[in-house]
Design a protein around this motif. Structure first.
Motif, PDB file in Angstrom:
ATOM      1  N   ALA A  67      18.241  -1.260  -1.070  1.00 17.08           N
ATOM      2  CA  ALA A  67      16.781  -1.259  -1.141  1.00 17.08           C
ATOM      3  C   ALA A  67      16.198  -0.091  -0.337  1.00 17.08           C
ATOM      4  CB  ALA A  67      16.236  -2.583  -0.618  1.00 17.08           C
ATOM      5  N   GLU A  68      14.910   0.171  -0.537  1.00 19.32           N
ATOM      6  CA  GLU A  68      14.239   1.291   0.113  1.00 19.32           C
ATOM      7  C   GLU A  68      13.838   0.941   1.547  1.00 19.32           C
ATOM      8  OE1 GLU A  68      12.072   3.446  -3.677  1.00 19.32           O
ATOM      9  OE2 GLU A  68      11.152   1.646  -2.811  1.00 19.32           O
ATOM     10  N   ARG A  69      13.962   1.918   2.393  1.00 16.75           N
ATOM     11  CA  ARG A  69      13.542   1.833   3.793  1.00 16.75           C
ATOM     12  C   ARG A  69      12.171   2.480   3.882  1.00 16.75           C
ATOM     13  NH1 ARG A  69      13.646   4.999   8.518  1.00 16.75           N
ATOM     14  NH2 ARG A  69      14.722   4.123  10.348  1.00 16.75           N
ATOM     15  N   VAL A  70      11.146   1.740   4.294  1.00 17.68           N
ATOM     16  CA  VAL A  70       9.767   2.239   4.283  1.00 17.68           C
ATOM     17  C   VAL A  70       9.226   2.284   5.708  1.00 17.68           C
ATOM     18  CG1 VAL A  70       7.450   1.931   3.345  1.00 17.68           C
ATOM     19  CG2 VAL A  70       9.440   1.208   2.005  1.00 17.68           C
TER      20      VAL A  70
ATOM     21  N   ILE B  30       3.598   8.590   5.033  1.00 21.32           N
ATOM     22  CA  ILE B  30       4.479   7.536   4.550  1.00 21.32           C
ATOM     23  C   ILE B  30       5.857   8.117   4.249  1.00 21.32           C
ATOM     24  CG2 ILE B  30       4.853   5.892   2.650  1.00 21.32           C
ATOM     25  CD1 ILE B  30       1.741   5.954   2.297  1.00 21.32           C
ATOM     26  N   ASN B  31       6.899   7.353   4.560  1.00 22.90           N
ATOM     27  CA  ASN B  31       8.270   7.715   4.197  1.00 22.90           C
ATOM     28  C   ASN B  31       8.887   6.568   3.400  1.00 22.90           C
ATOM     29  OD1 ASN B  31       8.405  10.097   6.141  1.00 22.90           O
ATOM     30  ND2 ASN B  31       8.095   8.411   7.564  1.00 22.90           N
ATOM     31  N   VAL B  32       9.459   6.877   2.260  1.00 24.19           N
ATOM     32  CA  VAL B  32      10.209   5.902   1.467  1.00 24.19           C
ATOM     33  C   VAL B  32      11.601   6.480   1.259  1.00 24.19           C
ATOM     34  CG1 VAL B  32      10.348   4.584  -0.671  1.00 24.19           C
ATOM     35  CG2 VAL B  32       8.101   5.103   0.319  1.00 24.19           C
ATOM     36  N   LEU B  33      12.584   5.885   1.906  1.00 17.02           N
ATOM     37  CA  LEU B  33      13.948   6.417   1.890  1.00 17.02           C
ATOM     38  C   LEU B  33      14.833   5.510   1.031  1.00 17.02           C
ATOM     39  CD1 LEU B  33      15.426   8.825   3.281  1.00 17.02           C
ATOM     40  CD2 LEU B  33      16.274   7.160   4.946  1.00 17.02           C
ATOM     41  N   PRO B  34      15.330   6.010  -0.104  1.00 15.62           N
ATOM     42  CA  PRO B  34      16.157   5.179  -0.976  1.00 15.62           C
ATOM     43  C   PRO B  34      17.597   5.113  -0.489  1.00 15.62           C
ATOM     44  CG  PRO B  34      15.950   7.357  -1.910  1.00 15.62           C
ATOM     45  CD  PRO B  34      15.128   7.359  -0.642  1.00 15.62           C
TER      46      PRO B  34
ATOM     47  N   SER C 105       0.829  -1.208   0.000  1.00 13.61           N
ATOM     48  CA  SER C 105       0.000   0.000   0.000  1.00 13.61           C
ATOM     49  C   SER C 105       0.861   1.254   0.000  1.00 13.61           C
ATOM     50  CB  SER C 105      -0.929  -0.003   1.209  1.00 13.61           C
ATOM     51  OG  SER C 105      -1.827  -1.092   1.169  1.00 13.61           O
ATOM     52  N   CYS C 106       1.898   1.255   0.834  1.00 11.97           N
ATOM     53  CA  CYS C 106       2.788   2.421   0.907  1.00 11.97           C
ATOM     54  C   CYS C 106       3.457   2.682  -0.436  1.00 11.97           C
ATOM     55  CB  CYS C 106       3.852   2.209   1.983  1.00 11.97           C
ATOM     56  SG  CYS C 106       3.238   2.275   3.677  1.00 11.97           S
ATOM     57  N   LEU C 107       3.967   1.639  -1.055  1.00  7.88           N
ATOM     58  CA  LEU C 107       4.682   1.806  -2.318  1.00  7.88           C
ATOM     59  C   LEU C 107       3.732   2.191  -3.449  1.00  7.88           C
ATOM     60  CD1 LEU C 107       7.202  -1.161  -2.074  1.00  7.88           C
ATOM     61  CD2 LEU C 107       7.612   1.274  -1.620  1.00  7.88           C
ATOM     62  N   SER C 108       2.523   1.650  -3.433  1.00  2.30           N
ATOM     63  CA  SER C 108       1.536   2.016  -4.448  1.00  2.30           C
ATOM     64  C   SER C 108       1.134   3.480  -4.320  1.00  2.30           C
ATOM     65  CB  SER C 108       0.304   1.115  -4.310  1.00  2.30           C
ATOM     66  OG  SER C 108      -0.715   1.508  -5.206  1.00  2.30           O
ATOM     67  N   ILE C 109       0.914   3.929  -3.089  1.00  4.28           N
ATOM     68  CA  ILE C 109       0.566   5.339  -2.861  1.00  4.28           C
ATOM     69  C   ILE C 109       1.706   6.241  -3.310  1.00  4.28           C
ATOM     70  CG2 ILE C 109       0.132   7.044  -1.049  1.00  4.28           C
ATOM     71  CD1 ILE C 109      -1.295   4.697   0.479  1.00  4.28           C
ATOM     72  N   ALA C 110       2.943   5.867  -2.973  1.00  7.74           N
ATOM     73  CA  ALA C 110       4.103   6.667  -3.364  1.00  7.74           C
ATOM     74  C   ALA C 110       4.205   6.797  -4.880  1.00  7.74           C
ATOM     75  CB  ALA C 110       5.378   6.048  -2.799  1.00  7.74           C
TER      76      ALA C 110
ATOM     77  N   THR D 228       6.163   3.572  12.748  1.00  9.25           N
ATOM     78  CA  THR D 228       6.099   2.128  12.645  1.00  9.25           C
ATOM     79  C   THR D 228       6.813   1.720  11.362  1.00  9.25           C
ATOM     80  OG1 THR D 228       4.673   0.167  12.745  1.00  9.25           O
ATOM     81  CG2 THR D 228       3.840   2.039  11.500  1.00  9.25           C
ATOM     82  N   TYR D 229       7.471   0.582  11.410  1.00  5.86           N
ATOM     83  CA  TYR D 229       8.423   0.218  10.359  1.00  5.86           C
ATOM     84  C   TYR D 229       7.837  -0.849   9.446  1.00  5.86           C
ATOM     85  CZ  TYR D 229      11.404   3.237  12.942  1.00  5.86           C
ATOM     86  OH  TYR D 229      11.909   4.354  13.553  1.00  5.86           O
ATOM     87  N   VAL D 230       7.899  -0.572   8.141  1.00  7.49           N
ATOM     88  CA  VAL D 230       7.218  -1.376   7.134  1.00  7.49           C
ATOM     89  C   VAL D 230       8.202  -2.239   6.342  1.00  7.49           C
ATOM     90  CG1 VAL D 230       5.676  -1.278   5.138  1.00  7.49           C
ATOM     91  CG2 VAL D 230       5.432   0.405   6.982  1.00  7.49           C
ATOM     92  N   ALA D 231       9.351  -1.668   5.968  1.00  2.81           N
ATOM     93  CA  ALA D 231      10.388  -2.412   5.238  1.00  2.81           C
ATOM     94  C   ALA D 231      11.747  -1.913   5.683  1.00  2.81           C
ATOM     95  CB  ALA D 231      10.218  -2.231   3.727  1.00  2.81           C
ATOM     96  N   LEU D 232      12.582  -2.822   6.142  1.00  4.11           N
ATOM     97  CA  LEU D 232      13.914  -2.476   6.646  1.00  4.11           C
ATOM     98  C   LEU D 232      14.939  -3.430   6.031  1.00  4.11           C
ATOM     99  CD1 LEU D 232      13.059  -1.939  10.421  1.00  4.11           C
ATOM    100  CD2 LEU D 232      13.695  -0.155   8.790  1.00  4.11           C
ATOM    101  N   PRO D 233      15.474  -3.080   4.863  1.00  4.74           N
ATOM    102  CA  PRO D 233      16.474  -3.951   4.248  1.00  4.74           C
ATOM    103  C   PRO D 233      17.725  -4.053   5.115  1.00  4.74           C
ATOM    104  CG  PRO D 233      16.358  -1.847   3.113  1.00  4.74           C
ATOM    105  CD  PRO D 233      15.207  -1.883   4.065  1.00  4.74           C
ATOM    106  N   GLU D 234      18.423  -5.160   4.983  1.00 10.46           N
ATOM    107  CA  GLU D 234      19.628  -5.380   5.770  1.00 10.46           C
ATOM    108  C   GLU D 234      20.628  -4.254   5.525  1.00 10.46           C
ATOM    109  OE1 GLU D 234      23.041  -8.836   6.530  1.00 10.46           O
ATOM    110  OE2 GLU D 234      21.342  -9.197   5.185  1.00 10.46           O
ATOM    111  N   GLY D 235      21.164  -3.711   6.607  1.00 12.28           N
ATOM    112  CA  GLY D 235      22.138  -2.636   6.497  1.00 12.28           C
ATOM    113  C   GLY D 235      21.549  -1.242   6.463  1.00 12.28           C
TER     114      GLY D 235
END
Length: 206
Positions: A194-197, A105-109, A32-37, A128-135
């Motif tokens: 990857a993006e941090r959401v 929503i925050n999408v941090l590349p 949902s976050c990525l679609s809205i973005a 609240t954290y939605v996507a947290l890629p390693e690193g």
């Protein structure tokens, strides 16, 4: 022996979305976050005009819980966490309630940062954290007394957490972090490819 006590505690609340609603699917929330973005042209334009890295809906969409049922459910969960935090910090709310003011929503590349800031006019803020890629980045909190420490030596590297000038909190997907809105914080550079959401929010009183 001297008696040394700690004064004026700064609280950081960490909970989980699943504590109050296992029904919120993290993958659905991320989608949902990525679609809205992707669809939010006004938000994209604002980010470009203001040199904001990645995407935020902060300046464009003020009604996410009304537009998307998953965000309405998210607010119900956040309400429960915020009330628990208010109790933990002994707020006397009287006949007024803490109520959601903003949700975005925050999408941090890769390479993106959110510089140090606070949230004036609000009482409790959080993420609240939605996507947290390693690193990817932790969130960094700053001792609110820092501007008054003009002549103080730096703290030793082995200083206890409650005596450090900065605190780094490394969240997990599904975590909810809450703090009082006057607490200065930032997100250091995202070093992951990857993006941090995340979804951030403010609560006010009255």
């Amino acid at each position: 022996m001297p008696d040394i006590s700690s004064l004026f505690a700064t609280r950081l609340y960490r909970g989980s979305l699943a504590e109050h609603s296992p029904a919120i699917d993290p993958q659905e929330l991320e989608a949902s976050c990525l679609s809205i973005a992707e669809d939010d042209e006004a938000g994209q334009d604002w980010c470009e005009e203001n040199d904001f890295p990645g995407y935020t809906s902060y300046a464009s969409l003020t009604d996410l819980p009304w537009r998307f049922p998953i965000f309405a459910g998210l607010v119900e969960v956040l309400d429960a966490h915020v009330m628990a935090f208010a109790e933990a910090v002994a707020f006397e709310l009287g006949d007024k309630k803490l109520a959601l003011e903003d949700l975005w929503i925050n999408v941090l590349p890769e390479g993106g940062i959110h510089t140090g800031h606070l949230h004036p006019h609000s009482v409790i803020s959080g993420t609240t954290y939605v996507a947290l890629p390693e690193g990817t980045s932790a969130i960094r909190f700053e001792d609110p007394r820092l501007p008054m420490m003009m002549a103080a030596p730096v703290r030793r590297k082995d200083a206890p957490a409650d005596l450090r000038t900065f605190h780094y909190e490394t969240p997990r997907v599904g975590d909810v972090l809450l703090w009082e809105s006057w607490l200065r914080h930032e997100v250091p550079m995202n070093m992951a490819e990857a993006e941090r959401v995340s979804v951030s929010f403010n609560y006010g009183w009255g």
